[in-house]
Motif scaffolding. Structure first.
Motif, PDB file in Angstrom:
ATOM      1  N   PRO A 118       0.809  -1.229   0.000  1.00  0.00           N
ATOM      2  CA  PRO A 118       0.000   0.000   0.000  1.00  0.00           C
ATOM      3  C   PRO A 118       0.832   1.264   0.000  1.00  0.00           C
ATOM      4  O   PRO A 118       0.474   2.255  -0.661  1.00  0.00           O
ATOM      5  N   LEU A 174       0.377   3.863  -3.144  1.00  0.00           N
ATOM      6  CA  LEU A 174      -0.133   5.214  -2.881  1.00  0.00           C
ATOM      7  C   LEU A 174       0.956   6.263  -3.064  1.00  0.00           C
ATOM      8  O   LEU A 174       0.695   7.351  -3.596  1.00  0.00           O
ATOM      9  N   VAL A 232      -5.562   1.306  -6.513  1.00  0.00           N
ATOM     10  CA  VAL A 232      -5.369   2.300  -5.454  1.00  0.00           C
ATOM     11  C   VAL A 232      -6.376   2.077  -4.327  1.00  0.00           C
ATOM     12  O   VAL A 232      -6.029   2.128  -3.132  1.00  0.00           O
ATOM     13  N   ILE A 233      -7.638   1.815  -4.685  1.00  0.00           N
ATOM     14  CA  ILE A 233      -8.664   1.560  -3.660  1.00  0.00           C
ATOM     15  C   ILE A 233      -8.333   0.302  -2.876  1.00  0.00           C
ATOM     16  O   ILE A 233      -8.481   0.256  -1.639  1.00  0.00           O
ATOM     17  N   VAL A 248      -5.616   1.024  -0.364  1.00  0.00           N
ATOM     18  CA  VAL A 248      -6.132   1.720   0.821  1.00  0.00           C
ATOM     19  C   VAL A 248      -6.826   0.739   1.761  1.00  0.00           C
ATOM     20  O   VAL A 248      -6.647   0.791   2.988  1.00  0.00           O
ATOM     21  N   LEU A 276      -1.958   7.041   6.171  1.00  0.00           N
ATOM     22  CA  LEU A 276      -2.733   6.371   5.122  1.00  0.00           C
ATOM     23  C   LEU A 276      -3.869   7.261   4.631  1.00  0.00           C
ATOM     24  O   LEU A 276      -4.109   7.369   3.420  1.00  0.00           O
ATOM     25  N   ALA A 316      -4.358   8.758   0.833  1.00  0.00           N
ATOM     26  CA  ALA A 316      -5.592   8.481   0.104  1.00  0.00           C
ATOM     27  C   ALA A 316      -6.294   9.770  -0.323  1.00  0.00           C
ATOM     28  O   ALA A 316      -6.760   9.895  -1.467  1.00  0.00           O
ATOM     29  N   ALA A 337      -6.852  11.144  -4.182  1.00  0.00           N
ATOM     30  CA  ALA A 337      -8.178  11.506  -4.692  1.00  0.00           C
ATOM     31  C   ALA A 337      -8.203  12.947  -5.182  1.00  0.00           C
ATOM     32  O   ALA A 337      -8.742  13.240  -6.264  1.00  0.00           O
TER      33      ALA A 337
END
Length: 335
Positions: free
Chosen positions: A69, A73, A104-105, A108, A123, A127, A131
């Motif tokens: 992750p 990210l 990416v989702i 997360v 985190l 995120a 976005a």
């Protein structure tokens, strides 16, 4: 420049890169065994003969759950930030463009369950930054979307984070735990600063410098985690030698109908006959001992969501045999 021009054709004849995927975990596992054997070849061969490869691979898999992750990210945020700031293509921009939204989702979601509480604000910052930058890049003429995702949403998330984390922040400050206090306070407020462009001149040095640093230090960080990960159960054996009890604390390598094979924490190997064994107890992992008492309503900052929600056994006193002390009545000792 159109979005389609940013992603160049995939270079050919790079199938050899796929062979590196299983090589790195295998190298880490061999180095882990070499480290556990204290660089002794015979001990290393004994461990290779006795240890299950599935147990070793599980260590690498659990490590990847929190490393991937961060890489996904971080690459998405840095690549998109550089494109918005400089409007120039680079390897970082192409890497960010090749990351689908569902990846990416998923990163997360994995980080939400595998990262410790003290890293969850970071985190959330990554995120929200991903976005906001994606909205700014794909909808450059939608002013209402840019205000909502780049300013309003990070500001609201920061306020909610400070309200929810305030007991843990106050406890960290009172305990003089500077690292935990910074991890809980800085990321929520910094999320608003990462959703907009930076000056074009330092953009490349900033984004690519951070990306190169992550690429260089991530393998070393993974290596450190794997080196400290337990690969064998830690056991305390109380044996009787010439009528006097002795406690042997080490990692159980193998056992059969004649003897136990134990790897001591100093790297030495001991063979214990079954006839001399008085008692045996499983000891807690030394790495599982918390380093800080900071918690949020019973959720300690060194716990992740999965371990906090999972049922746990009541905390019991440490068996004296795990500390190298013998007991007169092994059956009555705790553990």
């Amino acid at each position: 420049m159109k979005r389609a021009r940013r992603v160049k054709a995939t270079p050919k004849n790079q199938e050899w890169l796929l062979t590196l995927l299983p090589v790195f975990p295998l190298v880490l596992l061999v180095v882990r065994l070499w480290y556990a054997s204290r660089q002794d070849t015979q001990t290393l061969l004994l461990l290779l003969q006795s240890i299950s490869p599935l147990g070793l691979l599980s260590v690498a898999l659990l490590t990847a759950l929190w490393v991937l992750p961060a890489l996904v990210l971080g690459g998405k945020v840095l690549g998109t930030l550089y494109w918005i700031s400089a409007r120039r293509s680079s390897w970082l921009v192409r890497a960010a463009e090749r990351l689908p939204g569902w990846v990416v989702i998923l990163a997360v979601a994995v980080g939400l369950f595998s990262w410790q509480l003290r890293f969850l604000p970071t985190l959330a910052m990554l995120a929200l930054a991903a976005a906001g930058l994606t909205v700014r890049d794909r909808f450059p003429h939608r002013e209402e979307l840019r205000i909502a995702f780049c300013y309003a949403l990070p500001a609201m998330a920061a306020i909610l984070s400070y309200v929810a984390l305030w007991p843990a922040i106050a406890a960290a400050v009172a305990a003089h735990d500077v690292a935990t206090a910074l991890l809980l306070t800085l990321p929520p407020g910094a999320a608003v600063l990462l959703t907009g462009p930076v000056p074009e001149v330092p953009a490349r040095m900033l984004t690519h410098g951070i990306a190169v640093a992550i690429a260089v230090f991530a393998p070393f960080l993974v290596g450190v985690v794997v080196m400290r990960a337990p690969i064998l159960p830690l056991t305390a054996l109380q044996v009787s030698e010439n009528g006097s009890p002795r406690v042997l604390v080490g990692y159980l390598v193998a056992s059969d109908d004649q003897m136990f094979t134990v790897l001591g924490r100093d790297g030495g190997v001991s063979f214990v006959e079954n006839g001399t064994l008085q008692s045996r107890v499983l000891c807690p992992d030394p790495g599982a001992v918390p380093r800080t008492s900071v918690n949020l309503h019973g959720w300690y900052v060194e716990q992740n969501v999965a371990s906090w929600l999972a049922p746990t056994r009541p905390v019991q006193p440490v068996d004296p045999r795990c500390q190298g002390r013998s007991v007169k009545d092994p059956g009555a000792a705790p553990g």
